[in-house]
Design a protein around this motif. Structure first.
Motif, PDB file in Angstrom:
ATOM      1  N   HIS A  60      22.622 -32.453  45.397  1.00 55.57           N
ATOM      2  CA  HIS A  60      23.858 -32.977  44.816  1.00 55.57           C
ATOM      3  C   HIS A  60      24.172 -34.371  45.359  1.00 55.57           C
ATOM      4  CE1 HIS A  60      24.790 -29.270  42.788  1.00 55.57           C
ATOM      5  NE2 HIS A  60      24.727 -28.581  43.912  1.00 55.57           N
ATOM      6  N   ALA A  61      23.160 -35.088  45.865  1.00 57.59           N
ATOM      7  CA  ALA A  61      23.368 -36.444  46.392  1.00 57.59           C
ATOM      8  C   ALA A  61      24.049 -37.301  45.314  1.00 57.59           C
ATOM      9  CB  ALA A  61      22.031 -37.055  46.797  1.00 57.59           C
ATOM     10  N   PRO A  62      24.987 -38.173  45.735  1.00 55.31           N
ATOM     11  CA  PRO A  62      25.281 -38.614  47.102  1.00 55.31           C
ATOM     12  C   PRO A  62      26.098 -37.640  47.955  1.00 55.31           C
ATOM     13  CG  PRO A  62      26.742 -39.731  45.593  1.00 55.31           C
ATOM     14  CD  PRO A  62      25.792 -38.934  44.741  1.00 55.31           C
ATOM     15  N   ALA A  63      26.625 -36.566  47.360  1.00 59.78           N
ATOM     16  CA  ALA A  63      27.284 -35.566  48.194  1.00 59.78           C
ATOM     17  C   ALA A  63      26.257 -34.939  49.131  1.00 59.78           C
ATOM     18  CB  ALA A  63      27.912 -34.490  47.315  1.00 59.78           C
ATOM     19  N   LEU A  71      12.798 -16.868  47.493  1.00 59.93           N
ATOM     20  CA  LEU A  71      12.238 -15.630  46.956  1.00 59.93           C
ATOM     21  C   LEU A  71      13.279 -14.519  46.909  1.00 59.93           C
ATOM     22  CD1 LEU A  71       8.724 -15.574  48.670  1.00 59.93           C
ATOM     23  CD2 LEU A  71       9.241 -16.077  46.279  1.00 59.93           C
ATOM     24  N   GLY A  72      14.148 -14.500  47.905  1.00 65.75           N
ATOM     25  CA  GLY A  72      15.163 -13.449  47.930  1.00 65.75           C
ATOM     26  C   GLY A  72      16.515 -13.951  48.368  1.00 65.75           C
ATOM     27  N   LEU A  73      16.685 -15.263  48.367  1.00 61.37           N
ATOM     28  CA  LEU A  73      17.929 -15.846  48.861  1.00 61.37           C
ATOM     29  C   LEU A  73      18.346 -17.004  47.965  1.00 61.37           C
ATOM     30  CD1 LEU A  73      20.014 -15.872  51.231  1.00 61.37           C
ATOM     31  CD2 LEU A  73      18.515 -17.513  52.382  1.00 61.37           C
ATOM     32  N   GLU A  74      19.583 -16.970  47.527  1.00 61.49           N
ATOM     33  CA  GLU A  74      20.161 -18.055  46.730  1.00 61.49           C
ATOM     34  C   GLU A  74      21.427 -18.516  47.440  1.00 61.49           C
ATOM     35  OE1 GLU A  74      19.368 -19.137  43.362  1.00 61.49           O
ATOM     36  OE2 GLU A  74      17.467 -18.045  43.476  1.00 61.49           O
ATOM     37  N   ILE A  75      21.497 -19.802  47.766  1.00 56.07           N
ATOM     38  CA  ILE A  75      22.699 -20.346  48.398  1.00 56.07           C
ATOM     39  C   ILE A  75      23.117 -21.583  47.616  1.00 56.07           C
ATOM     40  CG2 ILE A  75      23.761 -21.247  50.495  1.00 56.07           C
ATOM     41  CD1 ILE A  75      21.703 -19.809  52.132  1.00 56.07           C
ATOM     42  N   ARG A  76      24.293 -21.541  47.057  1.00 58.40           N
ATOM     43  CA  ARG A  76      24.792 -22.664  46.265  1.00 58.40           C
ATOM     44  C   ARG A  76      25.762 -23.505  47.085  1.00 58.40           C
ATOM     45  NH1 ARG A  76      23.026 -22.498  41.296  1.00 58.40           N
ATOM     46  NH2 ARG A  76      22.304 -20.521  40.395  1.00 58.40           N
ATOM     47  N   ASP A  77      25.749 -24.799  46.808  1.00 57.27           N
ATOM     48  CA  ASP A  77      26.692 -25.732  47.416  1.00 57.27           C
ATOM     49  C   ASP A  77      26.621 -25.671  48.943  1.00 57.27           C
ATOM     50  OD1 ASP A  77      28.461 -27.782  46.747  1.00 57.27           O
ATOM     51  OD2 ASP A  77      30.225 -26.534  47.116  1.00 57.27           O
ATOM     52  N   LEU A  78      25.403 -25.753  49.458  1.00 60.20           N
ATOM     53  CA  LEU A  78      25.164 -25.735  50.908  1.00 60.20           C
ATOM     54  C   LEU A  78      25.444 -27.124  51.473  1.00 60.20           C
ATOM     55  CD1 LEU A  78      24.040 -24.215  53.413  1.00 60.20           C
ATOM     56  CD2 LEU A  78      21.762 -24.981  52.706  1.00 60.20           C
ATOM     57  N   GLU A  79      26.374 -27.229  52.405  1.00 64.94           N
ATOM     58  CA  GLU A  79      26.766 -28.512  52.989  1.00 64.94           C
ATOM     59  C   GLU A  79      25.863 -28.864  54.157  1.00 64.94           C
ATOM     60  OE1 GLU A  79      30.635 -30.648  55.135  1.00 64.94           O
ATOM     61  OE2 GLU A  79      30.799 -28.610  54.343  1.00 64.94           O
ATOM     62  N   ILE A  80      25.403 -30.128  54.200  1.00 62.42           N
ATOM     63  CA  ILE A  80      24.491 -30.596  55.251  1.00 62.42           C
ATOM     64  C   ILE A  80      25.233 -31.564  56.164  1.00 62.42           C
ATOM     65  CG2 ILE A  80      22.231 -31.605  55.716  1.00 62.42           C
ATOM     66  CD1 ILE A  80      21.570 -31.229  52.793  1.00 62.42           C
ATOM     67  N   GLY A  81      25.047 -31.397  57.464  1.00 60.93           N
ATOM     68  CA  GLY A  81      25.717 -32.260  58.424  1.00 60.93           C
ATOM     69  C   GLY A  81      25.006 -33.571  58.693  1.00 60.93           C
ATOM     70  N   GLY A 109      21.644 -38.493  53.956  1.00 62.79           N
ATOM     71  CA  GLY A 109      20.382 -38.884  53.346  1.00 62.79           C
ATOM     72  C   GLY A 109      19.780 -37.808  52.465  1.00 62.79           C
ATOM     73  N   PRO A 110      19.304 -38.191  51.272  1.00 64.12           N
ATOM     74  CA  PRO A 110      18.673 -37.221  50.371  1.00 64.12           C
ATOM     75  C   PRO A 110      17.468 -36.520  50.985  1.00 64.12           C
ATOM     76  CG  PRO A 110      19.098 -39.299  49.231  1.00 64.12           C
ATOM     77  CD  PRO A 110      19.366 -39.540  50.683  1.00 64.12           C
ATOM     78  N   PHE A 111      16.718 -37.215  51.861  1.00 68.02           N
ATOM     79  CA  PHE A 111      15.538 -36.588  52.475  1.00 68.02           C
ATOM     80  C   PHE A 111      15.928 -35.402  53.338  1.00 68.02           C
ATOM     81  CE2 PHE A 111      17.037 -39.584  55.608  1.00 68.02           C
ATOM     82  CZ  PHE A 111      16.752 -39.022  56.837  1.00 68.02           C
ATOM     83  N   GLN A 112      17.184 -35.387  53.835  1.00 63.26           N
ATOM     84  CA  GLN A 112      17.623 -34.243  54.628  1.00 63.26           C
ATOM     85  C   GLN A 112      17.843 -33.013  53.759  1.00 63.26           C
ATOM     86  OE1 GLN A 112      17.312 -34.126  57.663  1.00 63.26           O
ATOM     87  NE2 GLN A 112      17.753 -36.078  58.654  1.00 63.26           N
ATOM     88  N   HIS A 113      18.015 -33.200  52.452  1.00 64.75           N
ATOM     89  CA  HIS A 113      18.139 -32.049  51.559  1.00 64.75           C
ATOM     90  C   HIS A 113      16.812 -31.293  51.515  1.00 64.75           C
ATOM     91  CE1 HIS A 113      21.788 -33.947  49.262  1.00 64.75           C
ATOM     92  NE2 HIS A 113      21.800 -34.207  50.560  1.00 64.75           N
ATOM     93  N   LEU A 135      14.411 -43.851  54.503  1.00 66.84           N
ATOM     94  CA  LEU A 135      15.566 -44.645  54.916  1.00 66.84           C
ATOM     95  C   LEU A 135      16.076 -45.509  53.766  1.00 66.84           C
ATOM     96  CD1 LEU A 135      17.524 -45.972  56.917  1.00 66.84           C
ATOM     97  CD2 LEU A 135      15.624 -47.395  57.715  1.00 66.84           C
ATOM     98  N   LEU A 136      15.185 -46.143  53.044  1.00 65.96           N
ATOM     99  CA  LEU A 136      15.589 -47.005  51.928  1.00 65.96           C
ATOM    100  C   LEU A 136      16.283 -46.197  50.834  1.00 65.96           C
ATOM    101  CD1 LEU A 136      12.447 -49.308  51.691  1.00 65.96           C
ATOM    102  CD2 LEU A 136      14.717 -49.929  52.545  1.00 65.96           C
ATOM    103  N   GLU A 137      15.767 -45.009  50.565  1.00 65.72           N
ATOM    104  CA  GLU A 137      16.422 -44.142  49.587  1.00 65.72           C
ATOM    105  C   GLU A 137      17.817 -43.749  50.060  1.00 65.72           C
ATOM    106  OE1 GLU A 137      15.652 -39.940  47.167  1.00 65.72           O
ATOM    107  OE2 GLU A 137      14.657 -40.297  49.088  1.00 65.72           O
ATOM    108  N   THR A 138      17.933 -43.444  51.348  1.00 65.96           N
ATOM    109  CA  THR A 138      19.229 -43.071  51.912  1.00 65.96           C
ATOM    110  C   THR A 138      20.215 -44.234  51.829  1.00 65.96           C
ATOM    111  OG1 THR A 138      18.168 -41.496  53.399  1.00 65.96           O
ATOM    112  CG2 THR A 138      20.391 -42.213  53.988  1.00 65.96           C
ATOM    113  N   MET A 139      19.740 -45.442  52.118  1.00 61.13           N
ATOM    114  CA  MET A 139      20.611 -46.620  52.007  1.00 61.13           C
ATOM    115  C   MET A 139      21.172 -46.755  50.597  1.00 61.13           C
ATOM    116  SD  MET A 139      18.393 -49.372  54.236  1.00 61.13           S
ATOM    117  CE  MET A 139      19.030 -50.746  53.285  1.00 61.13           C
ATOM    118  N   SER A 140      20.321 -46.581  49.597  1.00 55.84           N
ATOM    119  CA  SER A 140      20.771 -46.724  48.212  1.00 55.84           C
ATOM    120  C   SER A 140      21.809 -45.674  47.859  1.00 55.84           C
ATOM    121  CB  SER A 140      19.572 -46.619  47.258  1.00 55.84           C
ATOM    122  OG  SER A 140      18.707 -47.711  47.428  1.00 55.84           O
ATOM    123  N   VAL A 141      21.598 -44.449  48.329  1.00 58.73           N
ATOM    124  CA  VAL A 141      22.516 -43.358  48.005  1.00 58.73           C
ATOM    125  C   VAL A 141      23.815 -43.463  48.794  1.00 58.73           C
ATOM    126  CG1 VAL A 141      22.843 -40.852  48.157  1.00 58.73           C
ATOM    127  CG2 VAL A 141      20.696 -41.784  47.277  1.00 58.73           C
TER     128      VAL A 141
END
Length: 436
Positions: free
Chosen positions: A227-230, A238-248, A251-255, A316-322
């Motif tokens: 959901h970047a930039p959020a 396989l057996g787990l679905e988690i929606r709207d998981l917030e990351i601390g 950067g999109p690469f952290q997703h 890093l460059l992708e993160t800067m843009s986002v």
């Protein structure tokens, strides 16, 4: 100089022995101290990009689930104790002194001349075993197959994305590098694979098949929707679905890293580990991993990032843009190690920044900043300020309140300048100290 400082200096003197990639030496070292690595359950992580972030996320989630954890990562930013943490706290100074002195006496008596990395790995395994950690998250140093940590038989192996780095040791093709990283895959031990490169996937899945290791493969067995930039994503496993998981972490690469971490937690759940969705949400949200698109000043905006190879510079460059917007051009402070692909890194960054101040970090084998001038000058104004702190002070003094400064190029550079920013906040270290 106090005893701890003298002992740490002695330990660093072992770096002059270089690196020796023979696991038999590590086996011998651990045998002398009772094989502590056999007393711990470990998750073992290798890869080119993201393995530290994935390790930090796993540790954070396991702690949120109530487990006593060990976390071993390298390199450190500011001090050696950061590499070895129990339940989020780095090993205490007095404890570290005691462990180093005890191990030094044992190995000197046995005539075993360990390298710096071998010694610190032995210390880590003994400390984690003594501390009674329920799960140790252990990051490899370089590669995997012959890495000193690869004496452990883990409960789970994790391979993060594969790219070009340390080619002089690991090989000059993705397939060769993947083969080295995949050396941590053990017989009948499940593995989570976060690599997308087709050559890497083929090598890693083939190794897993040979070793009868059950595979969870990104884009096949688990996936995510960013959901970047959020700082949020949806995870599908396989057996787990988690929606709207917030990351601390920014950067999109952290997703992608978060998805690999959650897939690893899902694999642990399949083994009976009690890690509920609330623990996963809290752990991913509260993870602390300094030096990764790390905002150390908000006005003006100053960002530290440990990007040090082509793959991490691209992230890093992708993160800067986002995070900043595609039109924002930071003032760059850059220094790197001589062994890196610095002409490519300079071209990638030079097109995206307003100007660059080139500097020289002290540890290891830094590249002389003068060698970088022409490579950056082809894309942006470039100047040299060899001392990193003076470079920072010079750039910050020139910033308007709404300007942005970016400091990157080397883990060692970030480690050298981080104390400058912590002091401004009245802080001493990045993590709490055990027993403090």
């Amino acid at each position: 100089m106090d005893q701890l400082a003298k002992t740490i200096d002695w330990l660093y003197s072992l770096e002059s022995r270089g690196e020796i990639y023979k696991l038999e030496r590590m086996d011998a070292a651990l045998e002398l101290i009772g094989n502590p690595h056999r007393r711990i359950r470990a998750v073992h992580i290798a890869g080119t990009k993201g393995k530290g972030s994935v390790a930090a996320m796993l540790d954070s989630c396991l702690r949120a689930a109530g487990y006593r954890t060990g976390l071993y990562t390298k390199p450190h930013l500011m001090n050696l104790a950061e590499r070895t943490r129990v339940s989020g706290a780095e090993i205490g100074a007095a404890q570290m002194l005691d462990y180093i002195e005890r191990l030094r006496a044992i190995y000197d008596h046995a005539g075993l001349a360990l390298t710096f990395f071998e010694f610190t790995v032995a210390m880590m395994f003994l400390y984690f075993a003594d501390a009674g950690v329920e799960c140790a998250v252990v990051e490899t140093g370089l590669g995997g197959r012959l890495d000193s940590t690869n004496v452990v038989t883990p409960i789970l192996s994790v391979i993060t994305p594969i790219g070009f780095d340390h080619m002089e040791y690991l090989g000059h093709t993705i397939a060769a590098i993947a083969g080295e990283k995949g050396g941590i895959i053990k017989s009948d031990v499940p593995v989570v694979i976060g690599a997308r490169d087709p050559d890497a996937r083929l090598v890693l899945t083939s190794l897993a098949a040979q070793r009868r290791s059950a595979v969870r493969l990104i884009d096949r067995d688990f996936s995510y929707r960013s959901h970047a930039p959020a700082h949020r994503l949806d995870y599908h496993g396989l057996g787990l679905e988690i929606r709207d998981l917030e990351i601390g972490l920014a950067g999109p690469f952290q997703h992608e890293n978060a998805a690999i971490a959650v897939a690893s937690l899902e694999a642990l759940r399949a083994q009976g580990w009690r890690i509920d969705e609330d623990a996963i949400r809290r752990g991913i949200r509260e993870v602390c991993w300094p030096g990764r698109f790390d905002v150390v000043s908000k006005r003006p905006l100053v960002i530290l990032d440990c990007a040090h190879n082509e793959m991490s510079i691209a992230a890093l460059l992708e993160t800067m843009s986002v995070e900043l917007g595609p039109g924002v051009k930071p003032r760059l402070i850059f220094g790197c190690q001589s062994a890196k692909e610095w002409p490519t890194m300079a071209a990638m960054l030079g097109r995206r920044v307003r100007d660059v101040t080139l500097t020289r970090a002290q540890p290891k084998s830094p590249l002389e900043p003068e060698e970088l001038v022409a490579h950056f000058a082809a894309h942006c104004p470039a100047r040299v300020e060899r001392d990193p702190i003076r470079a920072i002070e010079r750039v910050i003094s020139e910033l308007a309140p709404d300007d942005v400064a970016l400091i990157t190029g080397s883990v060692y550079l970030i480690g050298e300048v981080y104390p400058y920013f912590l002091t401004r906040e009245g802080r001493i270290g990045l993590f709490a100290e055990a027993g403090a």
